[in-house]
Design a protein around this motif. Structure first.
Motif, PDB file in Angstrom:
ATOM      1  N   HIS A  97       0.870  -1.190   0.000  1.00 38.28           N
ATOM      2  CA  HIS A  97       0.000   0.000   0.000  1.00 38.28           C
ATOM      3  C   HIS A  97       0.898   1.227   0.000  1.00 38.28           C
ATOM      4  O   HIS A  97       2.114   1.109   0.142  1.00 38.28           O
ATOM      5  N   HIS A 124       1.547   3.829   2.012  1.00 40.07           N
ATOM      6  CA  HIS A 124       1.966   4.604   3.192  1.00 40.07           C
ATOM      7  C   HIS A 124       3.478   4.786   3.175  1.00 40.07           C
ATOM      8  O   HIS A 124       4.218   3.893   2.764  1.00 40.07           O
ATOM      9  N   ASP A 155       5.950   4.686   5.212  1.00 41.29           N
ATOM     10  CA  ASP A 155       6.899   3.726   5.798  1.00 41.29           C
ATOM     11  C   ASP A 155       7.055   2.455   4.968  1.00 41.29           C
ATOM     12  O   ASP A 155       7.924   1.624   5.260  1.00 41.29           O
ATOM     13  N   HIS A 156       6.244   2.311   3.913  1.00 34.34           N
ATOM     14  CA  HIS A 156       6.347   1.154   3.002  1.00 34.34           C
ATOM     15  C   HIS A 156       6.897   1.522   1.618  1.00 34.34           C
ATOM     16  O   HIS A 156       7.309   0.643   0.868  1.00 34.34           O
ATOM     17  N   HIS A 194      -7.289  -0.753   5.675  1.00 36.40           N
ATOM     18  CA  HIS A 194      -6.201   0.076   6.202  1.00 36.40           C
ATOM     19  C   HIS A 194      -5.938   1.239   5.251  1.00 36.40           C
ATOM     20  O   HIS A 194      -5.687   2.356   5.668  1.00 36.40           O
ATOM     21  N   ASP A 199      -0.151  -4.193   5.926  1.00 38.32           N
ATOM     22  CA  ASP A 199      -0.684  -3.700   7.199  1.00 38.32           C
ATOM     23  C   ASP A 199      -2.139  -4.105   7.391  1.00 38.32           C
ATOM     24  O   ASP A 199      -2.868  -3.507   8.175  1.00 38.32           O
TER      25      ASP A 199
HETATM   26 ZN   LIG Z   1       0.248   1.469   6.522  1.00 37.00          ZN
END
Ligand SMILES: [Zn+2]
Length: 212
Positions: free
Chosen positions: A61, A63, A65-66, A131, A150
């Motif tokens: 996804h 976000h 941090d990914h 999420h 996540d």
């Molecule tokens: Zn996430």
């Protein structure tokens, strides 16, 4: 922190805020924040590979941090679900939650928009919104392994209070995962589940429904 081998899959953990990074063949699943590039370099070296050899990055996804580390993999094609692709292509600070991490996000072209049922290097794309709208899990049916992003962790579910989050959709996504035959769960953060993955998902789904 460090490196864990799960069969021929490597789990790379760079810091508390980075997503888990999985390496399988020349594919990376999620790329972390991009803040810890020295550590990433040295782990890849330990694994006898380097940034140049990575041909594919699949993001579970969009976000920060990914996806923050995507830029390091300059030879790789970028794959992400069609519902989250625009965040990556725009370098959308808000919807990627980059601000929360005080991170910068460079726009990056998406090479392939993924959707439910697509097959990428033996992994089946399972669309699991909740999420985020474009959250996916990647399912290796033969080896009964689920890369769960996540959506599901070893001890619960991903939060649904961020932009694009949807608790009802998450419940439906868990119902979808419940029907798969899963032994190992390799999540986007924290420790992997190495056996009885189905039982874990049943338990997490039950807890989730009780908390609703
Ligand atoms: Zn996430």
């Amino acid at each position: 922190m460090g490196l864990l081998k799960i069969g021929d899959i490597s789990l790379i953990q760079l810091s508390d805020i980075d997503s888990n990074i999985y390496l399988t063949d020349d594919t990376i699943i999620d790329s972390g924040t991009g803040f810890n590039s020295m550590r990433l370099h040295s782990v890849l070296r330990m694994l006898n590979t380097d940034l140049e050899k990575i041909k594919q990055v699949i993001n579970t996804h969009a976000h920060f941090d990914h996806i923050g580390g995507n830029g390091y993999f300059y030879n790789a094609k970028i794959l992400i679900h069609e519902n989250d692709a625009a965040i990556l292509e725009a370098g959308d600070l808000e919807r990627s939650n980059a601000g929360f991490f005080e991170g910068k996000l460079k726009p990056r072209k998406v090479d392939r928009n993924l959707k439910e049922g697509d097959i990428v290097s033996n992994l089946k794309v399972i669309h699991t919104p909740g999420h985020s709208p474009g959250s996916i899990c990647l399912y290796d049916e033969k080896r009964k392994i689920l890369f769960s992003g996540d959506t599901v962790f070893s001890d619960g579910v991903g939060r649904t209070d961020l932009a694009g989050g949807d608790p009802q959709a998450l419940g439906e996504s868990l119902e979808k995962l419940r029907k798969l035959n899963i032994e190992k769960i390799l999540p986007g953060h924290g420790e992997p589940v190495l056996k009885l993955g189905n039982k874990r998902i049943e338990f997490i789904l039950k807890e989730f429904l009780q908390s609703e």
